[in-house]
Design a protein around this motif. Structure first.
Motif, PDB file in Angstrom:
ATOM      1  N   GLY A 186       0.796  -1.224   0.000  1.00  0.00           N
ATOM      2  CA  GLY A 186       0.000   0.000   0.000  1.00  0.00           C
ATOM      3  C   GLY A 186       0.824   1.268   0.000  1.00  0.00           C
ATOM      4  O   GLY A 186       0.297   2.358   0.216  1.00  0.00           O
ATOM      5  N   GLU A 187       2.114   1.151  -0.257  1.00  0.00           N
ATOM      6  CA  GLU A 187       2.980   2.322  -0.284  1.00  0.00           C
ATOM      7  C   GLU A 187       2.818   3.126  -1.582  1.00  0.00           C
ATOM      8  O   GLU A 187       3.197   4.289  -1.636  1.00  0.00           O
ATOM      9  CB  GLU A 187       4.445   1.897  -0.135  1.00  0.00           C
ATOM     10  CG  GLU A 187       4.746   1.209   1.182  1.00  0.00           C
ATOM     11  CD  GLU A 187       6.162   0.673   1.231  1.00  0.00           C
ATOM     12  OE1 GLU A 187       7.046   1.223   0.536  1.00  0.00           O
ATOM     13  OE2 GLU A 187       6.385  -0.300   1.960  1.00  0.00           O
ATOM     14  N   LEU A 188       2.302   2.484  -2.638  1.00  0.00           N
ATOM     15  CA  LEU A 188       2.129   3.134  -3.934  1.00  0.00           C
ATOM     16  C   LEU A 188       0.677   3.001  -4.379  1.00  0.00           C
ATOM     17  O   LEU A 188       0.039   1.981  -4.129  1.00  0.00           O
ATOM     18  CB  LEU A 188       3.008   2.462  -4.998  1.00  0.00           C
ATOM     19  CG  LEU A 188       4.515   2.487  -4.792  1.00  0.00           C
ATOM     20  CD1 LEU A 188       5.188   1.615  -5.839  1.00  0.00           C
ATOM     21  CD2 LEU A 188       5.041   3.893  -4.858  1.00  0.00           C
ATOM     22  N   THR A 189       0.201   4.038  -5.061  1.00  0.00           N
ATOM     23  CA  THR A 189      -1.113   3.924  -5.684  1.00  0.00           C
ATOM     24  C   THR A 189      -0.960   3.111  -6.973  1.00  0.00           C
ATOM     25  O   THR A 189       0.161   2.878  -7.450  1.00  0.00           O
ATOM     26  CB  THR A 189      -1.690   5.303  -6.027  1.00  0.00           C
ATOM     27  OG1 THR A 189      -0.863   5.909  -7.029  1.00  0.00           O
ATOM     28  CG2 THR A 189      -1.792   6.196  -4.801  1.00  0.00           C
ATOM     29  N   GLU A 190      -2.082   2.720  -7.550  1.00  0.00           N
ATOM     30  CA  GLU A 190      -2.030   1.944  -8.787  1.00  0.00           C
ATOM     31  C   GLU A 190      -1.388   2.752  -9.909  1.00  0.00           C
ATOM     32  O   GLU A 190      -0.598   2.222 -10.693  1.00  0.00           O
ATOM     33  CB  GLU A 190      -3.436   1.504  -9.191  1.00  0.00           C
ATOM     34  CG  GLU A 190      -3.449   0.610 -10.404  1.00  0.00           C
ATOM     35  CD  GLU A 190      -4.835   0.101 -10.741  1.00  0.00           C
ATOM     36  OE1 GLU A 190      -4.961  -0.556 -11.785  1.00  0.00           O
ATOM     37  OE2 GLU A 190      -5.779   0.358  -9.973  1.00  0.00           O
ATOM     38  N   GLU A 191      -1.694   4.024  -9.968  1.00  0.00           N
ATOM     39  CA  GLU A 191      -1.122   4.886 -11.009  1.00  0.00           C
ATOM     40  C   GLU A 191       0.392   5.020 -10.835  1.00  0.00           C
ATOM     41  O   GLU A 191       1.151   4.958 -11.805  1.00  0.00           O
ATOM     42  CB  GLU A 191      -1.791   6.260 -10.987  1.00  0.00           C
ATOM     43  CG  GLU A 191      -1.385   7.151 -12.136  1.00  0.00           C
ATOM     44  CD  GLU A 191      -1.713   6.553 -13.498  1.00  0.00           C
ATOM     45  OE1 GLU A 191      -0.893   6.707 -14.416  1.00  0.00           O
ATOM     46  OE2 GLU A 191      -2.779   5.927 -13.636  1.00  0.00           O
ATOM     47  N   GLU A 192       0.847   5.208  -9.605  1.00  0.00           N
ATOM     48  CA  GLU A 192       2.292   5.290  -9.348  1.00  0.00           C
ATOM     49  C   GLU A 192       2.975   3.984  -9.720  1.00  0.00           C
ATOM     50  O   GLU A 192       4.058   3.981 -10.315  1.00  0.00           O
ATOM     51  CB  GLU A 192       2.549   5.602  -7.869  1.00  0.00           C
ATOM     52  CG  GLU A 192       2.159   6.995  -7.444  1.00  0.00           C
ATOM     53  CD  GLU A 192       2.252   7.184  -5.941  1.00  0.00           C
ATOM     54  OE1 GLU A 192       2.596   8.301  -5.516  1.00  0.00           O
ATOM     55  OE2 GLU A 192       1.995   6.210  -5.190  1.00  0.00           O
ATOM     56  N   PHE A 193       2.333   2.876  -9.361  1.00  0.00           N
ATOM     57  CA  PHE A 193       2.899   1.561  -9.681  1.00  0.00           C
ATOM     58  C   PHE A 193       3.058   1.393 -11.192  1.00  0.00           C
ATOM     59  O   PHE A 193       4.117   0.997 -11.674  1.00  0.00           O
ATOM     60  CB  PHE A 193       2.008   0.457  -9.118  1.00  0.00           C
ATOM     61  CG  PHE A 193       2.417  -0.924  -9.550  1.00  0.00           C
ATOM     62  CD1 PHE A 193       3.510  -1.547  -8.986  1.00  0.00           C
ATOM     63  CD2 PHE A 193       1.704  -1.596 -10.529  1.00  0.00           C
ATOM     64  CE1 PHE A 193       3.894  -2.821  -9.384  1.00  0.00           C
ATOM     65  CE2 PHE A 193       2.075  -2.859 -10.933  1.00  0.00           C
ATOM     66  CZ  PHE A 193       3.169  -3.472 -10.364  1.00  0.00           C
ATOM     67  N   LYS A 194       1.993   1.711 -11.944  1.00  0.00           N
ATOM     68  CA  LYS A 194       2.045   1.559 -13.402  1.00  0.00           C
ATOM     69  C   LYS A 194       3.106   2.454 -14.019  1.00  0.00           C
ATOM     70  O   LYS A 194       3.838   2.034 -14.918  1.00  0.00           O
ATOM     71  CB  LYS A 194       0.685   1.876 -14.012  1.00  0.00           C
ATOM     72  CG  LYS A 194      -0.357   0.813 -13.751  1.00  0.00           C
ATOM     73  CD  LYS A 194      -1.684   1.197 -14.362  1.00  0.00           C
ATOM     74  CE  LYS A 194      -2.756   0.156 -14.084  1.00  0.00           C
ATOM     75  NZ  LYS A 194      -4.060   0.549 -14.644  1.00  0.00           N
TER      76      LYS A 194
END
Length: 75
Positions: free
Chosen positions: A57-65
């Protein structure tokens, strides 16, 4: 008459043989590409860390992508 039909049968046999060889070649190509892709993505420690951070949960989905895209483009 017999020679003409034999030539057509022979041509048909060669066409089918070419088709089968092409089908096998495409199958081998797909299997090798999938194996290489799987090996590259599973052995990359930076992608593993990125996946772990996303799972925690350290990154949002957008940040991850976005970060994943950057890592994959740098290879």
């Amino acid at each position: 008459m017999m020679n003409g039909s034999m030539a057509v049968m022979s041509l048909g046999m060669w066409i089918w043989m070419f088709f089968l060889i092409a089908l096998v070649a495409v199958g081998i190509y797909v299997i090798v590409r999938l194996a290489v892709k799987s090996q590259n993505s599973s052995n990359d420690p930076s992608l593993s860390t990125l996946r772990q951070r996303f799972a925690n949960g350290e990154l949002t989905e957008e940040e991850f992508k976005q970060k994943k895209r950057v890592l994959q483009n740098n290879k």
